[in-house]
Design a protein around this motif. Structure first.
Motif, PDB file in Angstrom:
ATOM      1  N   ILE A 111      91.782   2.419 -57.747  1.00 38.15           N
ATOM      2  CA  ILE A 111      91.164   1.219 -58.308  1.00 38.15           C
ATOM      3  C   ILE A 111      92.086   0.021 -58.105  1.00 38.15           C
ATOM      4  N   GLU A 112      91.619  -0.935 -57.286  1.00 38.34           N
ATOM      5  CA  GLU A 112      92.407  -2.140 -56.976  1.00 38.34           C
ATOM      6  C   GLU A 112      93.808  -1.759 -56.499  1.00 38.34           C
TER       7      GLU A 112
ATOM      8  N   VAL B  52      92.450  18.622 -65.888  1.00 37.41           N
ATOM      9  CA  VAL B  52      93.715  18.176 -65.291  1.00 37.41           C
ATOM     10  C   VAL B  52      93.578  16.698 -64.937  1.00 37.41           C
ATOM     11  N   LEU B  53      94.534  15.890 -65.437  1.00 37.09           N
ATOM     12  CA  LEU B  53      94.602  14.472 -65.100  1.00 37.09           C
ATOM     13  C   LEU B  53      95.980  14.189 -64.509  1.00 37.09           C
ATOM     14  N   ALA B  54      96.016  13.445 -63.417  1.00 34.46           N
ATOM     15  CA  ALA B  54      97.293  13.075 -62.815  1.00 34.46           C
ATOM     16  C   ALA B  54      97.265  11.609 -62.436  1.00 34.46           C
ATOM     17  N   GLY B  55      98.390  10.945 -62.650  1.00 37.03           N
ATOM     18  CA  GLY B  55      98.527   9.551 -62.250  1.00 37.03           C
ATOM     19  C   GLY B  55      99.695   9.400 -61.301  1.00 37.03           C
ATOM     20  N   LEU B  56      99.575   8.459 -60.378  1.00 35.91           N
ATOM     21  CA  LEU B  56     100.643   8.171 -59.422  1.00 35.91           C
ATOM     22  C   LEU B  56     100.807   6.667 -59.315  1.00 35.91           C
ATOM     23  N   ASP B  57     102.058   6.201 -59.364  1.00 41.53           N
ATOM     24  CA  ASP B  57     102.295   4.777 -59.171  1.00 41.53           C
ATOM     25  C   ASP B  57     103.688   4.575 -58.587  1.00 41.53           C
TER      26      ASP B  57
ATOM     27  N   ALA C 135      92.661  12.647 -60.190  1.00 43.70           N
ATOM     28  CA  ALA C 135      93.911  11.933 -59.946  1.00 43.70           C
ATOM     29  C   ALA C 135      93.622  10.452 -59.771  1.00 43.70           C
ATOM     30  N   ASP C 136      94.434   9.611 -60.427  1.00 43.86           N
ATOM     31  CA  ASP C 136      94.302   8.159 -60.302  1.00 43.86           C
ATOM     32  C   ASP C 136      95.526   7.636 -59.559  1.00 43.86           C
TER      33      ASP C 136
END
Length: 372
Positions: free
Chosen positions: A119-120, A61-66, A40-41
């Motif tokens: 990341i940042e 499995v890839l997950a992104g959150l923003d 997860a990013d």
């Protein structure tokens, strides 16, 4: 996060490759080392890191959150499968999902990840969000590994035009001592160890300044414990899913069947052409031509080398070419795709022309004889 804005400040010192690429490469190297299946990013922004990670074969499995849905939506199409993914499905499964929400909130869709990257990100958090962040990531999500990168404020005097912070949305930028103090306290509180490193080396003679981007790699010391922890996990979803892509995979029987049929026909066609070519060498002897059998030592390397018994060799009888299924199954790629001979038979049943007893792929060569 906001890589383009940050890179415009690095004119006095030019990083090669660019700093954001060095951060992404650091994550890629970590993935290659630890082989996480679920990543997860958090603060995924334009999905660049997720796009790079989708090519890592270990990840399923890839997950992104923003917090900003519009930024994700601009580039989320880059995470969709391409036509080649359907033509040549991977042996692994891959699901990519993007969520709109805050890292200060808990959502059960973020449970069960092996690696979480930030990341940042933390320098963009309000004080109230930063206070909740450790409990959400380390307490609730509790992945095996967490990677956090953030600007090193001690490097800022070396960057042109940086007056206070590197980005107008930054709420703070920490020195090495500040970041390490926060990281060590967080790690100790939630049962993690932490190692410090970074990317963007300082100029020679200024090593004490440290890396331009400082990184903490947190590794969980022990697995999450029992029912008490699990009972605290909320069941209500608070994030909004804005994108989901399920990649074609050979683990899906539909795609596996298509791949097996294609490979069986491809292999059988090559065997047939080799068989007929060799058979022409005996064209002056009708009896030998009609019963000619092909040695299995004459096939190209990309098919692999099968182990074929005498009664499995392909042959021509009249205007028909017979290629035993056992022969086709003995080729490495077909064998790997199917696993068992019984599964091969099941997958091609009704899809490939077989002999009357179902033991061989059959081709008619009557039209080929007419052309010749």
């Amino acid at each position: 996060m906001d890589k383009n804005f940050q890179e415009e400040f690095t004119q006095t010192i030019k990083f090669e490759p660019p700093l954001y690429k060095q951060r992404y490469q650091f994550i890629k190297d970590l993935v290659e080392k630890y082989k996480p299946k679920k990543v997860a990013d958090l603060g995924c922004a334009d999905c660049s890191l997720l796009w790079m990670l989708k090519f890592c074969s270990c990840i399923e499995v890839l997950a992104g959150l923003d917090i900003c849905a519009n930024v994700m939506k601009e580039k989320m199409h880059t995470l969709s499968p391409l036509p080649v993914d359907y033509l040549q499905p991977s042996e692994r499964s891959l699901t990519v999902t993007l969520h709109h929400g805050s890292v200060a909130h808990k959502d059960p869709c973020m449970l069960g990840f092996d690696l979480v990257t930030c990341i940042e990100l933390i320098e963009h958090l309000e004080e109230s969000e930063l206070k909740k962040f450790p409990e959400v990531v380390f307490g609730f999500m509790a992945p095996s590994i967490v990677v956090i990168s953030t600007p090193n404020s001690e490097f800022n005097p070396l960057l042109s035009r940086v007056m206070l912070y590197r980005h107008p949305d930054h709420k703070f930028e920490w020195s090495q001592a500040q970041f390490q103090s926060w990281a060590l306290e967080t790690a100790g509180c939630y049962g993690y160890s932490v190692e410090f490193t970074g990317v963007g080396h300082p100029p020679t003679g200024m090593e004490k300044v440290g890396f331009c981007t400082q990184i903490g790699v947190f590794v969980r010391k022990y697995p999450p414990t029992g029912e008490s922890v699990q009972s605290e996990k909320p069941t209500e979803a608070v994030y909004k899913t804005v994108f989901k892509a399920v990649y074609p995979s050979l683990k899906d029987e539909k795609y596996l069947q298509n791949a097996v049929i294609s490979e069986v026909i491809f292999t059988a066609q090559i065997i047939k052409h080799r068989l007929l070519s060799k058979r022409e060498e005996y064209s002056g002897d009708p009896e030998r031509k009609s019963k000619f059998q092909l040695s299995m030592d004459c096939f190209p390397d990309y098919l692999g080398k099968p182990v074929v018994e005498k009664n499995m060799e392909p042959f021509v009888s009249g205007n028909e070419v017979y290629i035993p299924l056992r022969t086709i199954f003995s080729f490495p790629k077909v064998n790997r795709l199917c696993g068992t001979f019984e599964k091969l038979c099941k997958l091609i049943a009704g899809k490939v022309t077989l002999s009357s007893d179902g033991s061989a792929v059959m081709f008619s060569i009557e039209h080929e004889n007419e052309e010749n």
